[in-house]
Structure formats: structure tokens, C-alpha cells
Design a protein around this motif. Structure first.
Motif, short mmCIF file in Angstrom:
data_model
loop_
_atom_site.label_atom_id
_atom_site.label_comp_id
_atom_site.label_asym_id
_atom_site.label_seq_id
_atom_site.Cartn_x
_atom_site.Cartn_y
_atom_site.Cartn_z
N ASP A 41 2.44 -36.06 -2.37
CA ASP A 41 1.56 -34.94 -1.87
C ASP A 41 2.63 -34.03 -0.86
O ASP A 41 3.64 -34.46 -0.67
CB ASP A 41 0.26 -35.45 -1.12
N GLY A 42 1.97 -33.06 -0.49
CA GLY A 42 2.52 -31.99 -0.05
C GLY A 42 3.05 -32.43 1.61
O GLY A 42 4.17 -32.29 2.09
N GLU A 43 2.09 -33.19 2.30
CA GLU A 43 2.55 -33.84 3.42
C GLU A 43 3.63 -34.67 3.31
O GLU A 43 4.67 -34.50 4.31
CB GLU A 43 1.42 -34.56 4.16
N GLN A 44 3.82 -35.60 2.53
CA GLN A 44 4.90 -36.37 2.54
C GLN A 44 5.97 -35.70 2.01
O GLN A 44 7.24 -35.95 2.47
CB GLN A 44 4.56 -37.59 1.13
N ALA A 45 5.89 -34.69 1.13
CA ALA A 45 7.12 -33.63 0.78
C ALA A 45 7.69 -32.87 1.97
O ALA A 45 9.10 -33.09 2.18
CB ALA A 45 6.65 -32.34 0.04
N VAL A 46 6.95 -32.71 3.17
CA VAL A 46 7.51 -32.09 4.23
C VAL A 46 8.40 -32.89 5.10
O VAL A 46 9.33 -32.76 5.53
CB VAL A 46 6.56 -31.46 5.14
N THR A 47 7.77 -34.07 5.24
CA THR A 47 8.38 -35.35 6.02
C THR A 47 9.88 -35.68 5.17
O THR A 47 10.88 -35.67 5.91
CB THR A 47 7.56 -36.57 5.76
N LEU A 48 9.60 -35.97 3.74
CA LEU A 48 10.78 -36.05 2.92
C LEU A 48 12.07 -35.16 3.04
O LEU A 48 13.12 -35.42 3.40
CB LEU A 48 10.49 -36.20 1.59
N ALA A 49 11.57 -33.79 3.06
CA ALA A 49 12.72 -32.75 3.27
C ALA A 49 13.31 -32.98 4.66
O ALA A 49 14.44 -32.68 4.66
CB ALA A 49 11.80 -31.43 3.05
N ALA A 50 12.46 -33.02 5.77
CA ALA A 50 13.10 -33.36 7.28
C ALA A 50 13.99 -34.49 7.17
O ALA A 50 15.11 -34.43 7.71
CB ALA A 50 12.13 -33.36 7.99
N GLU A 51 13.77 -35.65 6.56
CA GLU A 51 14.49 -36.77 6.59
C GLU A 51 15.60 -36.98 6.12
O GLU A 51 16.50 -37.33 6.42
CB GLU A 51 13.42 -38.14 6.59
N ARG A 74 5.99 -24.69 5.07
CA ARG A 74 6.49 -25.71 6.20
C ARG A 74 7.76 -25.99 6.24
O ARG A 74 8.48 -26.05 7.15
CB ARG A 74 5.51 -27.03 6.34
N ILE A 75 8.48 -26.37 5.00
CA ILE A 75 9.58 -26.88 4.72
C ILE A 75 10.80 -26.01 4.98
O ILE A 75 11.55 -26.02 5.70
CB ILE A 75 9.80 -27.57 3.31
N VAL A 76 10.42 -24.57 4.86
CA VAL A 76 11.28 -23.54 4.71
C VAL A 76 11.14 -23.17 6.51
O VAL A 76 12.49 -23.06 7.04
CB VAL A 76 10.95 -22.36 4.17
N GLN A 77 10.19 -23.05 7.04
CA GLN A 77 10.02 -22.78 8.57
C GLN A 77 10.61 -23.77 9.19
O GLN A 77 11.17 -23.49 10.27
CB GLN A 77 8.30 -22.70 8.72
N HIS A 78 10.16 -25.25 8.93
CA HIS A 78 10.93 -26.12 9.49
C HIS A 78 12.55 -26.11 9.72
O HIS A 78 13.16 -26.37 10.77
CB HIS A 78 10.40 -27.59 9.26
N ALA A 79 13.26 -26.00 8.30
CA ALA A 79 14.65 -25.84 8.45
C ALA A 79 15.17 -24.72 9.19
O ALA A 79 16.00 -24.64 9.87
CB ALA A 79 14.95 -25.75 6.94
N GLU A 80 14.56 -23.62 9.16
CA GLU A 80 15.07 -22.28 9.84
C GLU A 80 14.71 -22.67 11.24
O GLU A 80 15.79 -22.21 12.11
CB GLU A 80 13.97 -21.10 9.42
N ALA A 81 13.71 -23.16 11.71
CA ALA A 81 13.63 -23.46 13.36
C ALA A 81 14.79 -24.49 13.69
O ALA A 81 15.10 -24.54 14.78
CB ALA A 81 12.27 -24.16 13.67
N ALA A 82 15.25 -25.49 12.82
CA ALA A 82 16.13 -26.46 13.13
C ALA A 82 17.34 -25.93 13.13
O ALA A 82 18.40 -26.71 13.47
CB ALA A 82 15.66 -27.71 12.31
#
Length: 227
Positions: A41-51, A74-82
Motif C-alpha cells: 500500500d502507499g504508506e508502506q511505499a513511503v516508508t520503503l522509499a525513505a529507508e 509524499r515520497i517526492v516531498q520527503h526526498a526534497e526536504a531531506a
């Protein structure tokens, strides 16, 4: 970006285990690719992308908990923020005129494919987006955005959004929005391809767009091509 000798790491995001199993087998059969994780699911995907920070993510658009569009955003925003590299995301859909595809492109996806795509086409798409280019399902990308624009509230062209561009940058914007390649734009404008690339990068930066696909969506949404 990974060096030329490194394998392309690919993450699979889909709520159907059988579909993921088939794609996993396909990826693992390639010498230049490897699986870096799976999510249902999408929530797992966000975590996977970050880790795991995969190079490429295959993202189903319709999933429980969190859909693929919001996960992409969320994945794109998190990567840009980090300040980390963003994964290249390929949206997966079951039909060609899925409004969610347009939303995924706007959210930062590097393209989209039908889930029924031929295996070799999917593999080529992964390599293409990893190289920094966009991919789309066979057929006209413009018909997809035209369809989305017709579904939106009717309004006149919003030309004021182009005020930040120079005259030559406007020319490049309109030609790129019509789907011309860098070479075709260079020939049309009587300049070099290097000059076109410079103008195109400036256009994307000034309009706060990430990809050429987003540029096309931007133009159709605002009726800038006379549609």
C-alpha cells in the motif's frame, strides 16, 4: 545517480501479491537490475522509499490505506526536504485514460505504464527513467491530457503564468508542450540542442515543474495550447 556499473534498484508497490511476484521474477532475471523492496500500500511505499532509497519505483495508483498518487507526492516531498535523490517513479494503471495518471505526473511521477505492458517494454521503461527520461504507455500522451482538461472546469487560457519566461523560453515551452523533441525544437528555433536544453531547464525551474510530462500537463490544464 548510481555509476554505470551498478545495478538499478527497483521497488515494487502493488496490493496484489501475485502481480508483484510476476514483476519480481522479471526484474530478478535481469543482470543490471535488482529488487530493493516491496510494498502492498502507499504508506508502506513511503516508508520503503525513505529507508531503502531505490533508484526506480513501480507504483500502482489504486491501493488501500494510501493511494499511489498521494504516496508519490509524499515520497517526492520527503526526498526534497531531506535533500536526497528522489526515486524515479513509474505509475502503473489498468486503463489508458485514468485521471489518476495525470495526478501522479503532477505529483512527480516520471511517467506511466499500463499494467498489461509487455515485459520487454516494462524493462526498457525502467532503464529509461533511470537514465533521467520520462516514459508513457503506448498511444498519445496528449490525448490523455486533453481528456483530463475537458473534465476540468471550463476556463480561458491563463497566459499570465508565462510572464516569468523570456520570449525564447516561451517558444521552448510551447514546443515542448506540443511534444517536440530537443532536436525538433532546435531545428524549429534555429539554435543548438544545447541551447534548447538550457532554455528548457530554465522553463522548468521558473514554473516550478520537475519533468517534461509535468510541463505538458501544466499547458493543458491552463488551456495554453488553444484546446
Amino acid at each position: 545517480m548510481a555509476d554505470a556499473g551498478a545495478r538499478v534498484t527497483v521497488a515494487l508497490v502493488d496490493d496484489q501479491p501475485l502481480f508483484r511476484a510476476g514483476i519480481r521474477m522479471l526484474i530478478e532475471s535481469q543482470e543490471d537490475m535488482e529488487i530493493s523492496g516491496e510494498a502492498g500500500d502507499g504508506e508502506q511505499a513511503v516508508t520503503l522509499a525513505a529507508e531503502w532509497r531505490p533508484d526506480v519505483m513501480l507504483m500502482d495508483l489504486r491501493m488501500p490505506v494510501l493511494d499511489g498518487v498521494e504516496a508519490t507526492r509524499r515520497i517526492v516531498q520527503h526526498a526534497e526536504a531531506a535533500g536526497t535523490d528522489k526515486p524515479r517513479i513509474i505509475a502503473l494503471t489498468t486503463f489508458n485514460r485514468d485521471q489518476a495518471v495525470v495526478q501522479a505526473v503532477q505529483a512527480g511521477a516520471s511517467g506511466y505504464l499500463l499494467k498489461s505492458a509487455e515485459p520487454e517494454f516494462l524493462l526498457a521503461a525502467i532503464r529509461t527513467v533511470h537514465s533521467g527520461y520520462s516514459v508513457v504507455a503506448p498511444g498519445s500522451i496528449h490525448s490523455l491530457f486533453e481528456h483530463a482538461a475537458r473534465s476540468a472546469p471550463v476556463m480561458g487560457p491563463d497566459l499570465s503564468v508565462l510572464d516569468v519566461l523570456s520570449v525564447r523560453e516561451r517558444d521552448v515551452f510551447l514546443l515542448a508542450a506540443k511534444g517536440l523533441s530537443n532536436g525538433e525544437m532546435a531545428e524549429s528555433l534555429f539554435v543548438s540542442e544545447a541551447t534548447v536544453k538550457t532554455h528548457l531547464r530554465s522553463v522548468l525551474d521558473k514554473l516550478k515543474l520537475r519533468t517534461r510530462l509535468q510541463l505538458v500537463a501544466f499547458a493543458y490544464e491552463r488551456r495554453l495550447l488553444g484546446n
